[in-house]
Motif scaffolding. Structure first.
Motif, mmCIF file in Angstrom:
data_model
loop_
_atom_site.group_PDB
_atom_site.id
_atom_site.type_symbol
_atom_site.label_atom_id
_atom_site.label_comp_id
_atom_site.label_asym_id
_atom_site.label_seq_id
_atom_site.Cartn_x
_atom_site.Cartn_y
_atom_site.Cartn_z
ATOM 1 N N GLU A 27 2.640 17.233 29.010
ATOM 2 C CA GLU A 27 3.273 18.469 28.566
ATOM 3 C C GLU A 27 3.979 18.215 27.235
ATOM 4 O O GLU A 27 4.736 17.245 27.096
ATOM 5 C CB GLU A 27 4.281 18.950 29.611
ATOM 6 C CG GLU A 27 3.641 19.464 30.893
ATOM 7 C CD GLU A 27 2.884 20.767 30.681
ATOM 8 O OE1 GLU A 27 3.246 21.523 29.745
ATOM 9 O OE2 GLU A 27 1.917 21.021 31.421
ATOM 10 N N ILE A 28 3.723 19.062 26.268
ATOM 11 C CA ILE A 28 4.261 18.866 24.927
ATOM 12 C C ILE A 28 4.957 20.143 24.478
ATOM 13 O O ILE A 28 4.382 21.227 24.538
ATOM 14 C CB ILE A 28 3.140 18.499 23.933
ATOM 15 C CG1 ILE A 28 2.465 17.195 24.349
ATOM 16 C CG2 ILE A 28 3.693 18.362 22.519
ATOM 17 C CD1 ILE A 28 1.303 16.812 23.468
ATOM 18 N N THR A 29 6.190 20.021 24.025
ATOM 19 C CA THR A 29 6.949 21.181 23.570
ATOM 20 C C THR A 29 6.358 21.727 22.275
ATOM 21 O O THR A 29 5.656 21.007 21.550
ATOM 22 C CB THR A 29 8.418 20.810 23.320
ATOM 23 O OG1 THR A 29 8.486 19.901 22.209
ATOM 24 C CG2 THR A 29 9.037 20.163 24.565
ATOM 25 N N PRO A 30 6.645 22.974 21.933
ATOM 26 C CA PRO A 30 6.150 23.518 20.661
ATOM 27 C C PRO A 30 6.562 22.680 19.449
ATOM 28 O O PRO A 30 5.765 22.465 18.534
ATOM 29 C CB PRO A 30 6.765 24.916 20.623
ATOM 30 C CG PRO A 30 6.885 25.308 22.067
ATOM 31 C CD PRO A 30 7.272 24.036 22.768
ATOM 32 N N LYS A 31 7.804 22.198 19.427
ATOM 33 C CA LYS A 31 8.237 21.377 18.286
ATOM 34 C C LYS A 31 7.480 20.056 18.245
ATOM 35 O O LYS A 31 7.126 19.562 17.156
ATOM 36 C CB LYS A 31 9.750 21.138 18.339
ATOM 37 C CG LYS A 31 10.577 22.355 17.966
ATOM 38 C CD LYS A 31 12.022 21.981 17.703
ATOM 39 C CE LYS A 31 12.796 23.159 17.118
ATOM 40 N NZ LYS A 31 14.157 22.800 16.691
ATOM 41 N N GLN A 33 4.468 19.605 19.287
ATOM 42 C CA GLN A 33 3.123 19.917 18.830
ATOM 43 C C GLN A 33 3.070 19.980 17.303
ATOM 44 O O GLN A 33 2.115 19.504 16.680
ATOM 45 C CB GLN A 33 2.665 21.240 19.430
ATOM 46 C CG GLN A 33 2.413 21.191 20.924
ATOM 47 C CD GLN A 33 2.006 22.539 21.486
ATOM 48 O OE1 GLN A 33 1.469 23.379 20.772
ATOM 49 N NE2 GLN A 33 2.253 22.751 22.768
ATOM 50 N N GLN A 58 5.919 31.433 16.238
ATOM 51 C CA GLN A 58 6.066 31.448 17.684
ATOM 52 C C GLN A 58 5.946 32.876 18.225
ATOM 53 O O GLN A 58 6.046 33.853 17.477
ATOM 54 C CB GLN A 58 7.416 30.854 18.076
ATOM 55 C CG GLN A 58 7.610 29.420 17.606
ATOM 56 C CD GLN A 58 6.575 28.475 18.173
ATOM 57 O OE1 GLN A 58 6.557 28.192 19.367
ATOM 58 N NE2 GLN A 58 5.679 27.991 17.318
ATOM 59 N N ALA A 77 9.649 15.361 16.887
ATOM 60 C CA ALA A 77 9.911 16.701 17.421
ATOM 61 C C ALA A 77 11.311 17.189 17.069
ATOM 62 O O ALA A 77 11.511 18.366 16.739
ATOM 63 C CB ALA A 77 9.704 16.703 18.932
ATOM 64 N N SER A 78 12.292 16.297 17.130
ATOM 65 C CA SER A 78 13.673 16.715 16.865
ATOM 66 C C SER A 78 13.921 17.060 15.404
ATOM 67 O O SER A 78 14.938 17.680 15.068
ATOM 68 C CB SER A 78 14.643 15.616 17.299
ATOM 69 O OG SER A 78 14.398 14.418 16.591
ATOM 70 N N THR A 82 13.581 25.360 13.051
ATOM 71 C CA THR A 82 13.287 26.735 13.438
ATOM 72 C C THR A 82 13.829 27.677 12.372
ATOM 73 O O THR A 82 14.987 27.584 11.979
ATOM 74 C CB THR A 82 13.933 27.090 14.792
ATOM 75 O OG1 THR A 82 13.515 26.145 15.785
ATOM 76 C CG2 THR A 82 13.512 28.486 15.230
#
Length: 256
Positions: A27-31, A33, A58, A77-78, A82
């Motif tokens: 499972e991969i978060t949108p960020k 990805q 998004q 990712a961090s 946004t």
């Protein structure tokens, strides 16, 4: 696993049966990805230092993008930022490129475009500087069709809103473009589609330049390109996951 619809319902059913419950990716978060997309395209040659930016719209209208200060092969990712629809930073201390306006205008003008990728890759950059459309010589270069517009009204970088709007209007409904004396631009419905287009564009440009250096050859006929091209709206089955896994093997901290 990244949500996808692969090629068509019949093939999807066959693939799913063979895979069973095996996950191609965690499972991969949108960020995460978006960070993976940065790493994957860096490997494909979209790697001009800190130049270039990826934006991903998004479902709620917000936009994820990479920070200006970091190279694409170090983003995690961090680090992903946004933005609201106007380009205001909502959750990061990083900066965004002053040229982000081109992306925002493309997202606004094209409801079909959720991913915009811009950089100065080596091989597509050569053809952009030549202001020529590279011929297609092999199947991998034909995945996304032959049409490739050149935006040749170079008016400088895209910090100026009027300059970027002119580019948006000139690009029209194209899926990609060479930007004369500048670089390349790829648009997509989702990350899978944009990745395939970006990788295909750079491969096509590299092969065309190598063939030219070798003395030339006969390009593929348009009818052959149409036959071997992939159903681009659905991408290449399993390619996004395979390239993502390669980056995860190299540096699992990209998900952090």
């Amino acid at each position: 696993m990244l949500k996808t619809d692969y090629v068509n319902a019949e093939m999807l059913s066959k693939f799913a049966t063979r895979l069973g419950n095996r996950a191609l990716l965690p499972e991969i978060t949108p960020k995460a990805q978006v960070a993976l997309m940065c790493r994957m395209l860096f490997t494909e040659g979209w790697n001009d230092h800190i130049a270039g930016h990826i934006t991903v719209r998004q479902p709620d209208g917000c936009i994820l993008t990479n920070p200006w200060e970091l190279t694409w092969d170090e983003v995690t990712a961090s680090d992903i930022i946004t933005l609201d629809e106007k380009g205001n930073i909502l959750d990061s201390d990083w900066n965004i490129t002053p040229a982000i306006g081109l992306h925002l205008q493309l997202h606004e003008a094209r409801p079909d475009v959720n991913v915009v990728v811009h950089n100065h890759p080596k091989w597509s950059g050569i053809w952009a500087n030549l202001q020529e459309v590279p011929p297609i010589y092999d199947q991998a270069g034909a995945y996304c069709g032959s049409e490739l517009p050149i935006y040749n009204e170079y008016l400088g970088t895209f910090e100026d809103e009027g300059t970027s709007l002119t580019a948006v209007e000139s690009i029209g409904d194209a899926k990609w473009a060479l930007l004369a004396h500048h670089g390349a631009l790829v648009l997509g419905r989702d990350l899978r589609q944009a990745h395939l287009r970006a990788a295909t564009l750079e491969w096509r440009c590299r092969r065309a330049y190598e063939v030219r250096l070798a003395g030339g050859a006969q390009p593929l006929a348009e009818e052959v390109i149409n036959q071997v091209g992939l159903p681009d709206p659905n991408g290449f089955p399993f390619l996004w996951e395979a390239m993502a896994r390669r980056e995860l093997r190299r540096d699992p901290t990209v998900l952090n």
